[in-house]
Every structure is written in structure tokens, then in C-alpha cells.
Design an enzyme around this catalytic site. Structure first.
Site, short mmCIF file in Angstrom:
data_model
loop_
_atom_site.label_atom_id
_atom_site.label_comp_id
_atom_site.label_asym_id
_atom_site.label_seq_id
_atom_site.Cartn_x
_atom_site.Cartn_y
_atom_site.Cartn_z
N THR A 32 0.84 -1.20 0.00
CA THR A 32 0.00 0.00 0.00
C THR A 32 0.88 1.25 0.00
OG1 THR A 32 -1.75 -1.15 1.18
CG2 THR A 32 -1.67 1.22 1.47
N ILE A 68 -13.68 -4.31 1.96
CA ILE A 68 -13.16 -2.95 2.13
C ILE A 68 -12.17 -2.95 3.29
CG2 ILE A 68 -13.76 -0.57 2.77
CD1 ILE A 68 -16.46 -1.08 1.34
#
Length: 320
Positions: free
Chosen positions: A187, A216
Site C-alpha cells: 500500500t 473494504i
């Protein structure tokens, strides 16, 4: 008080024997993006513009788990998510479930600027992207051979993989943990403060390898993976479910706000209080301080401050 910036390319089980061909491109990308951010701050760009600019650059780099490099869901598709937040106003925007948007972070910025809402997901977010005229491509653009192989390995091991997870080795003859197709990808995020104490944060990700469709993570959830107020700006990385449970980014700000802790004290406490191997973050304060703690093996990270301090690292440094 002065400007400061920090960015990350993901945290996780990053092997100390990570080959140069995997390490050097990420270090070069972090250095390049750091220089872009520093130049923008020196040009007196608002931190919100700075973090969006830097994260866009990181999204365009295929060796990070965001944008072009986004990992694949259990169905072999991409579902990208991103979040951006301004510290003083607490205005923010978030998106999830993107499949065609080239730069998720810029769509999050448009949600913040051009809608009465904070968070758009999936078909609604894609429709909004088309309305706003942002750059989109066929979803096949994001599906790289490396990520197809990562998904194959994750399915064979019957697990989801967070940033930089080492693949399961079936036997002594199997490829090394840093061979082709591993999960050495993470990320991205950026935090910045200008000389006037204005703060902003941005985070973007493709999520977990082999995640369920519709999952999510922490990245777009305000207070979990991304948060900024008038005291600090935080971007977290690691195991999303842990970061959501721990409200990691907000906890850093809350300890400063309610307990009077310094940025470094607050960030260190939050990271230490979460399960080892799950969490890393980068943060800056309104006073121009910077910190980049993690409880994983490593975290790709870089920072710079107006007084001349800079750092680029992966594994714990001496001062850590």
C-alpha cells in the site's frame, strides 16, 4: 515550525534478503516521490495538493499495491480504494471498489471537493468518475503477470495475503520467498505539513491478495487507515482488519489531543498496542515533526523536513 513530509510504500514481512532487483526500484520510486513532494512544499503548494500529487506518482508505479500495481481479488479482478483528508477543515473524500480509474486518490479528492458526501464505492464511484471526466482504462490495464502469479500462490495456500507476505513454500525445492510471483508489494501513503501548520494525508491501495470481492480495508475508512486534524496527519499500512479495529490513525491524533502526548510518543504507543506484525504508519505534526514507526519486519518509507533531515529506509534503523 517548518514543512515536513513522509511517505510509505507498505509494511509487512519484508525479508532482510530482499534481492536488489526488488528493493532498488521501490527505493528509487520513494526517493523520486519524496523529491516531488519536497519541491511542491518549497513552492508553497498546499499540503492537500502535495499528498495527492505524491500518491498519484506512487499509484503509477507497478511495484506498489495501488493503482497500476494493485493486487487481485479472489476472482482475479482489481478493487482499488483511496482516501484523502485535510487537517484544518477535516474535509475528506474516499472511494472503494474501483476497477477502471487510473488514479484512485484523485477521484477521492473529487468526492471531497465536488460532492456533499465523503465516501463513494463500486458502481456509484465508477459512475462519478465518468461524470467527472477522470482518466479511466480497461480493467485489464491493472492485471499484471506478477499479480496473477501472486493470486495463484495465495489460492494454492488458501489464504489472503497482506502487504509483503512471504509465500508458503511447498518443499525445499520451491522457489525462494523473494522469487517471481511473491507478494512483495505494498500500500502507499503520504502525509505533509507546510510552514504554516496546514496538514493533509492521502492513502491508496489495492487491498489484500485473494481478498473477497467487495472487501473494504482500512485505507478509505476515516480514522482507521487515514486521518488528519489540526494536530497531525497520519497514513497507516499493514493488516487492514487490525487497523480498523484499532482505529489506528485517529488514535494517534486522540492521544495528542486528549493526553498531550508528542507525535512520536502517540504514534509509538499506538503501534506498540496493536498486534506485532500488523501495523505501520507515517505521520507529521503541525509543528513540523515526523515519525514512521512500525511493528512489522519492515516498512518502505521516506521523509524529509525543512531543517534538512531526511531518511529513506525499509528495516528498523538505529534510532528506531
Amino acid at each position: 515550525m517548518g514543512w515536513a513530509i513522509a511517505l510509505h510504500g507498505g509494511a509487512g514481512d519484508i525479508s532482510l534478503s530482499l534481492p536488489a532487483e526488488r528493493r532498488l526500484p521501490r527505493e528509487a520510486a520513494l526517493h523520486h516521490c519524496l523529491q516531488i513532494g519536497v519541491a511542491a512544499l518549497k513552492a508553497q503548494k498546499h499540503p492537500l495538493d502535495v499528498v495527492e500529487l505524491v500518491v498519484r506518482e506512487l499509484e503509477n508505479h507497478p511495484n506498489f499495491n495501488a493503482g497500476k500495481g494493485s493486487v487481485l481479488t479472489s476472482r482475479g479482478t482489481v478493487e482499488m480504494e483511496a482516501c484523502i483528508m485535510d487537517g484544518n477543515s477535516k474535509k475528506c473524500g474516499a472511494v472503494s471498489g474501483l476497477t477502471t480509474v487510473v488514479n484512485a486518490i484523485s477521484l477521492a479528492r473529487l468526492v471531497m471537493d465536488n460532492t456533499p458526501h465523503i465516501y463513494l464505492g463500486f458502481d456509484g464511484a465508477e459512475a462519478f468518475a465518468r461524470e467527472q471526466g477522470v482518466e479511466t482504462v480497461d480493467s485489464s490495464h491493472f492485471i499484471t503477470p506478477e499479480n496473477i502469479e501472486r493470486l495463484k500462490q495465495a489460492k494454492e495456500a488458501d489464504r489472503v495475503q497482506m502487504d509483503y507476505t512471504q509465500p508458503i513454500q511447498k518443499d525445499e525445492k520451491s522457489e525462494s520467498p523473494t522469487g517471481n510471483g511473491d507478494s512483495q508489494i505494498g500500500t502507499v501513503g503520504c502525509v505533509a505539513v507546510d510552514k504554516n501548520g496546514n496538514l493533509a494525508t492521502a492513502t491508496s491501495t489495492g487491498g489484500f491478495v485473494n481478498k473477497m470481492v467487495g472487501r473494504i480495508g482500512d485505507t478509505p475508512i476515516i480514522g482507521a487507515g487515514t486521518y488528519a486534524n489540526n494536530l497531525c496527519a497520519v497514513s497507516a499500512t499493514g493488516k487492514g482488519e487490525t487497523i480498523i479495529r484499532g482505529t489506528v490513525a485517529r488514535d494517534v491524533a486522540a492521544l495528542m489531543e486528549h493526553k498531550g502526548l508528542s507525535l512520536k510518543e502517540a504514534a509509538a504507543h499506538v503501534v506498540e498496542c496493536n498486534p506485532r506484525g500488523d501495523v505501520g504508519l507515517v505521520a507529521v505534526s503541525a509543528r513540523g515533526e515526523v515519525t514512521m514507526p512500525f511493528n512489522t519486519t519492515g516498512m518502505f518509507r521516506a521523509c524529509a523536513t525543512e531543517d534538512g533531515y531526511s531518511e529513506l529506509g525499509i528495516w528498523p534503523s538505529v534510532q528506531d
